[in-house]
Design a protein around this motif. Structure first.
Motif, PDB file in Angstrom:
ATOM      1  N   LYS A 133       0.840  -1.197   0.000  1.00 17.55           N
ATOM      2  CA  LYS A 133       0.000   0.000   0.000  1.00 17.55           C
ATOM      3  C   LYS A 133       0.871   1.240   0.000  1.00 17.55           C
ATOM      4  CE  LYS A 133      -0.661   0.554   4.973  1.00 17.55           C
ATOM      5  NZ  LYS A 133      -1.644   0.759   6.024  1.00 17.55           N
ATOM      6  N   LEU A 134       0.293   2.313  -0.505  1.00 18.47           N
ATOM      7  CA  LEU A 134       0.963   3.606  -0.442  1.00 18.47           C
ATOM      8  C   LEU A 134       0.915   4.084   1.001  1.00 18.47           C
ATOM      9  CD1 LEU A 134      -0.447   5.310  -3.654  1.00 18.47           C
ATOM     10  CD2 LEU A 134       1.863   4.413  -3.290  1.00 18.47           C
ATOM     11  N   THR A 135       1.955   4.754   1.415  1.00 16.74           N
ATOM     12  CA  THR A 135       2.035   5.232   2.785  1.00 16.74           C
ATOM     13  C   THR A 135       2.770   6.563   2.805  1.00 16.74           C
ATOM     14  OG1 THR A 135       2.686   4.631   5.042  1.00 16.74           O
ATOM     15  CG2 THR A 135       4.195   3.984   3.267  1.00 16.74           C
ATOM     16  N   HIS A 136       2.824   7.187   3.960  1.00 16.51           N
ATOM     17  CA  HIS A 136       3.595   8.427   4.101  1.00 16.51           C
ATOM     18  C   HIS A 136       4.833   8.213   4.965  1.00 16.51           C
ATOM     19  CE1 HIS A 136       1.499   8.396   7.938  1.00 16.51           C
ATOM     20  NE2 HIS A 136       2.407   9.244   8.377  1.00 16.51           N
ATOM     21  N   ARG A 137       4.969   6.999   5.493  1.00 15.81           N
ATOM     22  CA  ARG A 137       6.065   6.769   6.444  1.00 15.81           C
ATOM     23  C   ARG A 137       6.625   5.368   6.292  1.00 15.81           C
ATOM     24  NH1 ARG A 137       6.490   5.541  12.375  1.00 15.81           N
ATOM     25  NH2 ARG A 137       8.191   6.860  13.091  1.00 15.81           N
ATOM     26  N   LEU A 138       7.924   5.302   6.061  1.00 13.46           N
ATOM     27  CA  LEU A 138       8.643   4.036   6.026  1.00 13.46           C
ATOM     28  C   LEU A 138       9.737   4.092   7.080  1.00 13.46           C
ATOM     29  CD1 LEU A 138       9.007   3.707   2.155  1.00 13.46           C
ATOM     30  CD2 LEU A 138       7.434   2.426   3.619  1.00 13.46           C
ATOM     31  N   VAL A 139      10.072   2.950   7.622  1.00 10.44           N
ATOM     32  CA  VAL A 139      11.081   2.901   8.670  1.00 10.44           C
ATOM     33  C   VAL A 139      12.437   2.606   8.039  1.00 10.44           C
ATOM     34  CG1 VAL A 139      11.733   1.807  10.841  1.00 10.44           C
ATOM     35  CG2 VAL A 139       9.330   2.174  10.309  1.00 10.44           C
ATOM     36  N   GLY A 140      13.453   3.317   8.495  1.00  9.93           N
ATOM     37  CA  GLY A 140      14.751   3.299   7.840  1.00  9.93           C
ATOM     38  C   GLY A 140      15.574   2.045   7.973  1.00  9.93           C
ATOM     39  N   PHE A 141      15.158   1.067   8.757  1.00 11.34           N
ATOM     40  CA  PHE A 141      16.007  -0.115   8.859  1.00 11.34           C
ATOM     41  C   PHE A 141      15.928  -0.984   7.623  1.00 11.34           C
ATOM     42  CE2 PHE A 141      12.166  -1.813  10.951  1.00 11.34           C
ATOM     43  CZ  PHE A 141      11.996  -3.004  10.275  1.00 11.34           C
ATOM     44  N   CYS A 142      14.972  -0.712   6.740  1.00 12.88           N
ATOM     45  CA  CYS A 142      14.894  -1.471   5.493  1.00 12.88           C
ATOM     46  C   CYS A 142      14.193  -0.633   4.426  1.00 12.88           C
ATOM     47  CB  CYS A 142      14.149  -2.782   5.707  1.00 12.88           C
ATOM     48  SG  CYS A 142      14.091  -3.799   4.213  1.00 12.88           S
ATOM     49  N   LEU A 143      14.982   0.039   3.619  1.00 13.28           N
ATOM     50  CA  LEU A 143      14.449   0.882   2.547  1.00 13.28           C
ATOM     51  C   LEU A 143      15.108   0.526   1.231  1.00 13.28           C
ATOM     52  CD1 LEU A 143      14.591   4.455   4.147  1.00 13.28           C
ATOM     53  CD2 LEU A 143      12.540   3.105   3.736  1.00 13.28           C
ATOM     54  N   LEU A 144      14.339   0.598   0.189  1.00 10.41           N
ATOM     55  CA  LEU A 144      14.864   0.450  -1.159  1.00 10.41           C
ATOM     56  C   LEU A 144      14.442   1.699  -1.918  1.00 10.41           C
ATOM     57  CD1 LEU A 144      16.185  -1.353  -3.357  1.00 10.41           C
ATOM     58  CD2 LEU A 144      13.897  -2.226  -3.833  1.00 10.41           C
ATOM     59  N   LEU A 145      15.422   2.412  -2.454  1.00  7.51           N
ATOM     60  CA  LEU A 145      15.149   3.671  -3.149  1.00  7.51           C
ATOM     61  C   LEU A 145      15.644   3.609  -4.574  1.00  7.51           C
ATOM     62  CD1 LEU A 145      16.588   6.088  -0.450  1.00  7.51           C
ATOM     63  CD2 LEU A 145      14.184   5.560  -0.800  1.00  7.51           C
ATOM     64  N   CYS A 148      14.235   9.684  13.450  1.00  7.29           N
ATOM     65  CA  CYS A 148      13.636  10.793  12.704  1.00  7.29           C
ATOM     66  C   CYS A 148      14.310  11.053  11.361  1.00  7.29           C
ATOM     67  CB  CYS A 148      13.572  12.081  13.515  1.00  7.29           C
ATOM     68  SG  CYS A 148      12.652  11.910  15.058  1.00  7.29           S
ATOM     69  N   GLU A 149      15.502  10.489  11.125  1.00  6.89           N
ATOM     70  CA  GLU A 149      16.149  10.687   9.826  1.00  6.89           C
ATOM     71  C   GLU A 149      15.355  10.019   8.722  1.00  6.89           C
ATOM     72  OE1 GLU A 149      17.273   6.569  10.580  1.00  6.89           O
ATOM     73  OE2 GLU A 149      16.955   8.290  11.866  1.00  6.89           O
ATOM     74  N   ASP A 150      14.703   8.910   9.024  1.00  3.48           N
ATOM     75  CA  ASP A 150      13.887   8.224   8.023  1.00  3.48           C
ATOM     76  C   ASP A 150      12.587   8.976   7.772  1.00  3.48           C
ATOM     77  OD1 ASP A 150      13.077   7.528  10.618  1.00  3.48           O
ATOM     78  OD2 ASP A 150      13.141   5.370  10.252  1.00  3.48           O
ATOM     79  N   ASP A 151      12.000   9.561   8.816  1.00  4.32           N
ATOM     80  CA  ASP A 151      10.794  10.376   8.636  1.00  4.32           C
ATOM     81  C   ASP A 151      11.102  11.579   7.760  1.00  4.32           C
ATOM     82  OD1 ASP A 151       8.801   9.056  10.529  1.00  4.32           O
ATOM     83  OD2 ASP A 151      10.490   9.415  11.872  1.00  4.32           O
ATOM     84  N   ASP A 152      12.218  12.219   8.036  1.00  3.60           N
ATOM     85  CA  ASP A 152      12.642  13.375   7.243  1.00  3.60           C
ATOM     86  C   ASP A 152      12.834  12.985   5.779  1.00  3.60           C
ATOM     87  OD1 ASP A 152      13.891  16.158   6.968  1.00  3.60           O
ATOM     88  OD2 ASP A 152      15.542  14.860   6.341  1.00  3.60           O
ATOM     89  N   ILE A 189       2.334  15.316  17.821  1.00  2.09           N
ATOM     90  CA  ILE A 189       2.562  13.883  17.981  1.00  2.09           C
ATOM     91  C   ILE A 189       2.350  13.225  16.619  1.00  2.09           C
ATOM     92  CG2 ILE A 189       1.777  11.774  19.110  1.00  2.09           C
ATOM     93  CD1 ILE A 189       0.840  13.590  21.436  1.00  2.09           C
ATOM     94  N   PRO A 190       3.416  12.642  16.070  1.00  2.26           N
ATOM     95  CA  PRO A 190       3.259  12.004  14.759  1.00  2.26           C
ATOM     96  C   PRO A 190       2.412  10.736  14.882  1.00  2.26           C
ATOM     97  CG  PRO A 190       5.419  11.546  15.662  1.00  2.26           C
ATOM     98  CD  PRO A 190       4.745  12.484  16.613  1.00  2.26           C
ATOM     99  N   THR A 191       1.693  10.435  13.827  1.00  2.00           N
ATOM    100  CA  THR A 191       0.907   9.210  13.827  1.00  2.00           C
ATOM    101  C   THR A 191       1.311   8.359  12.634  1.00  2.00           C
ATOM    102  OG1 THR A 191      -0.902  10.019  12.444  1.00  2.00           O
ATOM    103  CG2 THR A 191      -1.065  10.463  14.803  1.00  2.00           C
ATOM    104  N   ILE A 192       1.076   7.102  12.767  1.00  2.00           N
ATOM    105  CA  ILE A 192       1.354   6.189  11.670  1.00  2.00           C
ATOM    106  C   ILE A 192       0.273   6.319  10.603  1.00  2.00           C
ATOM    107  CG2 ILE A 192       1.445   3.727  11.084  1.00  2.00           C
ATOM    108  CD1 ILE A 192       2.859   3.305  13.769  1.00  2.00           C
ATOM    109  N   ASP A 193      -0.936   6.712  11.022  1.00  2.00           N
ATOM    110  CA  ASP A 193      -2.088   6.725  10.119  1.00  2.00           C
ATOM    111  C   ASP A 193      -2.120   7.895   9.145  1.00  2.00           C
ATOM    112  OD1 ASP A 193      -2.976   4.419  11.364  1.00  2.00           O
ATOM    113  OD2 ASP A 193      -4.221   5.520  12.785  1.00  2.00           O
ATOM    114  N   LYS A 194      -1.641   9.050   9.571  1.00  2.00           N
ATOM    115  CA  LYS A 194      -1.732  10.197   8.671  1.00  2.00           C
ATOM    116  C   LYS A 194      -0.508  11.085   8.807  1.00  2.00           C
ATOM    117  CE  LYS A 194      -4.722  12.540  11.936  1.00  2.00           C
ATOM    118  NZ  LYS A 194      -5.981  13.162  12.201  1.00  2.00           N
TER     119      LYS A 194
END
Length: 144
Positions: free
Chosen positions: A22-34, A54-58, A120-125
């Motif tokens: 699914k499309l998302t706005h947040r991925l966690v940096g321990f496993c990314l493919l760019l 927070c480096e992955d959120d940024d 407070i960041p959320t995973i949902d939005k």
């Protein structure tokens, strides 16, 4: 063994969720493919965040406002041994150290994106004000 169990679970998940995500706005940096184009456009991790948090959120927000999409692949399973990298960098690493680092980096994130530290960041939005930021080269973080 637990490794066999994780391997079996991973294979079952891959089959069950084949090509799903699914499309998302947040991925966690321990496993990314760019794609290379993403890094060429937005740069890499912002060094202000240091080792982690927070480096992955940024990175995700910069990719989104530059027009890229983020995809969470449901057919992939990664077992993450939390905070191992942090523990490897410091003897006697504690959850208190992690919490302090997270708070420090959250303040850096809030200052960078001009949002109240109480947000407070959320995973949902996604954070709406960040998503309304127009892309500019000033957000680029050079690869070191």
């Amino acid at each position: 063994s637990s490794e066999d169990t994780l391997e079996e679970y991973s294979q079952q998940r891959a089959m069950y969720f084949k090509n799903q995500g699914k499309l998302t706005h947040r991925l966690v940096g321990f496993c990314l493919l760019l794609k290379r184009q993403v890094l060429e456009t937005i740069g890499g991790f912002d060094p202000r965040f240091g080792t982690g948090n927070c480096e992955d959120d940024d990175l995700c927000y910069r990719a989104l406002i530059a027009g890229f999409k983020l995809w969470w692949a449901k057919d992939v399973f990664i077992h993450h041994f939390g905070q191992i990298s942090f523990k490897a960098l410091k003897d006697n690493y504690s959850s208190e150290d992690y919490d302090q680092g997270l708070k420090k980096n959250w303040k850096i994130f809030c200052d960078k994106w001009n949002i109240p530290n109480e947000t407070i960041p959320t995973i949902d939005k996604p954070i709406a004000s960040v998503m309304q930021t127009p892309w500019s080269h000033e957000l680029y973080s050079p690869l070191s």
